[in-house]
Structure formats: C-alpha cells, structure tokens
Design a protein around this motif. Structure first.
Motif, PDB file in Angstrom:
ATOM      1  N   GLU A  28      -7.706  37.437  -0.723  1.00 42.67           N
ATOM      2  CA  GLU A  28      -6.763  36.843   0.231  1.00 42.67           C
ATOM      3  C   GLU A  28      -6.226  37.879   1.219  1.00 42.67           C
ATOM      4  N   VAL A  29      -6.083  39.103   0.769  1.00 39.15           N
ATOM      5  CA  VAL A  29      -5.628  40.169   1.657  1.00 39.15           C
ATOM      6  C   VAL A  29      -6.625  40.333   2.802  1.00 39.15           C
ATOM      7  N   LEU A  30      -7.903  40.354   2.451  1.00 38.88           N
ATOM      8  CA  LEU A  30      -8.952  40.585   3.439  1.00 38.88           C
ATOM      9  C   LEU A  30      -9.274  39.348   4.267  1.00 38.88           C
TER      10      LEU A  30
ATOM     11  N   PRO B 152     -13.661  38.507   9.369  1.00 37.56           N
ATOM     12  CA  PRO B 152     -14.431  37.267   9.468  1.00 37.56           C
ATOM     13  C   PRO B 152     -15.601  37.241   8.480  1.00 37.56           C
ATOM     14  N   VAL B 153     -15.259  37.129   7.202  1.00 33.17           N
ATOM     15  CA  VAL B 153     -16.255  37.141   6.124  1.00 33.17           C
ATOM     16  C   VAL B 153     -15.971  35.960   5.209  1.00 33.17           C
ATOM     17  N   ASP B 154     -17.008  35.325   4.704  1.00 35.72           N
ATOM     18  CA  ASP B 154     -16.858  34.236   3.743  1.00 35.72           C
ATOM     19  C   ASP B 154     -16.680  34.855   2.350  1.00 35.72           C
ATOM     20  N   PHE B 155     -15.456  35.218   2.034  1.00 33.88           N
ATOM     21  CA  PHE B 155     -15.190  35.938   0.785  1.00 33.88           C
ATOM     22  C   PHE B 155     -15.526  35.159  -0.477  1.00 33.88           C
ATOM     23  N   PRO B 156     -15.301  33.835  -0.548  1.00 34.69           N
ATOM     24  CA  PRO B 156     -15.670  33.142  -1.776  1.00 34.69           C
ATOM     25  C   PRO B 156     -17.162  33.259  -2.124  1.00 34.69           C
ATOM     26  N   SER B 157     -18.013  33.439  -1.125  1.00 30.82           N
ATOM     27  CA  SER B 157     -19.441  33.542  -1.415  1.00 30.82           C
ATOM     28  C   SER B 157     -19.938  34.990  -1.430  1.00 30.82           C
TER      29      SER B 157
ATOM     30  N   ARG C 122     -15.277  43.641  10.823  1.00 33.27           N
ATOM     31  CA  ARG C 122     -14.079  44.164  11.465  1.00 33.27           C
ATOM     32  C   ARG C 122     -12.886  43.845  10.578  1.00 33.27           C
ATOM     33  N   ALA C 123     -11.942  44.758  10.576  1.00 35.87           N
ATOM     34  CA  ALA C 123     -10.636  44.511   9.958  1.00 35.87           C
ATOM     35  C   ALA C 123      -9.686  44.461  11.145  1.00 35.87           C
ATOM     36  N   ALA C 124      -9.280  43.256  11.512  1.00 37.70           N
ATOM     37  CA  ALA C 124      -8.551  43.033  12.763  1.00 37.70           C
ATOM     38  C   ALA C 124      -9.455  43.507  13.896  1.00 37.70           C
ATOM     39  N   GLN C 125      -9.115  44.588  14.568  1.00 32.50           N
ATOM     40  CA  GLN C 125      -9.902  45.024  15.723  1.00 32.50           C
ATOM     41  C   GLN C 125     -10.692  46.309  15.506  1.00 32.50           C
TER      42      GLN C 125
ATOM     43  N   GLY D 108      -1.851  49.884   7.279  1.00 30.35           N
ATOM     44  CA  GLY D 108      -0.725  49.043   7.679  1.00 30.35           C
ATOM     45  C   GLY D 108      -1.091  47.573   7.710  1.00 30.35           C
ATOM     46  N   LEU D 109      -2.269  47.267   8.227  1.00 23.65           N
ATOM     47  CA  LEU D 109      -2.743  45.879   8.243  1.00 23.65           C
ATOM     48  C   LEU D 109      -2.862  45.330   6.824  1.00 23.65           C
TER      49      LEU D 109
END
Length: 186
Positions: A119-121, A126-131, A141-144, A171-172
C-alpha cells in the motif's frame, strides 16, 4: 581515503508499514549481450546466480542479479566486495563488448516491510502490486523519480533509486506509510 557512508545514515520510519534504508550495498551495472556464454559464466562466477529471465531478480545468499533491460543487469554484492567483483567480471569479459561499472555510491536501497507494505508503494508507483510475484523486478517511477523495485519477501519490498534523490524518495515513502493514510480495500 574516506569511509563510505550510506545515503540516509540508516534512517527508519514506522507507520502502518516500516520504511528503512538498507545501508551500504554493492551495486554493479553490467551491460552486454545477455545471451553470451562468456557473460553468463562471468555473472555466475561472481554472484553464484544465473542470468535472470526478463523482469526477474535471482538471489544466492547475500548476492543477487536483476534484469534491468535487454542488455543490462544489476549485480548486488556486499559493499566491501564491489570493487573486487568489478575487477573479476572485467577480467572474465576481456575481449567481449561489455561495460562493467561500480554504481554502489550512486544508489540508495530502501526496504518497505509489513503486512501493508504494498500500500505504501501503490500510492507512488504505477505497478500492479497484487500481481507482482516474489522475485519479479520492475523498473518504474516513485512519484517523479526513477526506481527499481521487487518483492523481496512475503511482506517486504526492496526499492533502489539514485542517491541524489534519496531524501526525496524516503520522504515520499515515509509520508505514504503514515498511519491513517492506508488504502482500504474490500
């Protein structure tokens, strides 16, 4: 010669998930023909790992190899072994068209742990974490900012980014992990 210092000095934040800098990590970029028998042998000899399949990371003890692109791997070794590993891989690839570079001091490694680590990520990448399967590596990318990440355990993700943006990324992640900002799913 100065002593190496990690990007965030071991910074840790606890919210509904723990976000922690992993400390010094040996990281080597290897570019070349990933189907080359000579390159495969050099990687195996240096790390104990086979060249991974597309978008995968393979681990052997405290060493790992991640697929970064069709001609690029990221070798992870203990920090103190990075220079020697670069030298041995360069020697093994003599005569082969390849690039071997120690990028250890240009990167930061952060671990996100806990039942709700994904949930943090999810809020940042933009990744489909459940899969996302364990051992599957994503460049994203993590934010920008550019990042690579993988599920490194049942309730753990490892994220690698540039050292120059380490404070921003931490920080993000810290803000995203604050209690009360969980994503509620049915």
């Amino acid at each position: 010669m100065s002593n190496a210092v990690s990007a965030l000095n071991g910074e840790v934040h606890k919210g509904f998930a723990e976000v922690a800098e992993a400390g010094l990590q040996g990281m080597i970029t290897l570019r070349g023909d990933l189907s080359s028998a000579k390159l495969k042998k050099a990687v195996k000899d240096a790390t104990g790992c086979d060249v991974p399949a597309t978008r995968r990371i393979v681990m052997a003890g405290d060493k790992a190899v991640g697929w970064m692109s069709p001609d690029e791997l990221l070798l992870l070794v203990p920090y103190a072994e990075a220079a020697a590993t670069v030298a041995s891989v360069e020697a093994a690839l003599a005569g082969e068209h390849a690039l071997v570079a120690d990028v250890s001091d240009a990167r930061v490694t952060i671990r996100i742990r806990g039942e709700k680590a994904a949930e943090v990520l999810m809020k940042l990448c933009p990744v489909d974490f459940p899969s996302l399967a364990e051992g599957e590596l994503r460049r994203t990318r993590a934010a920008q900012v550019a990042a690579a990440l993988w599920r490194s355990g049942p309730e753990e993700f490892t994220l690698v980014s540039f050292r120059s943006v380490a404070g921003y990324v931490m920080g993000l992640l810290e803000h995203s992990a604050r209690s009360g900002s969980e994503i509620f799913t049915a």
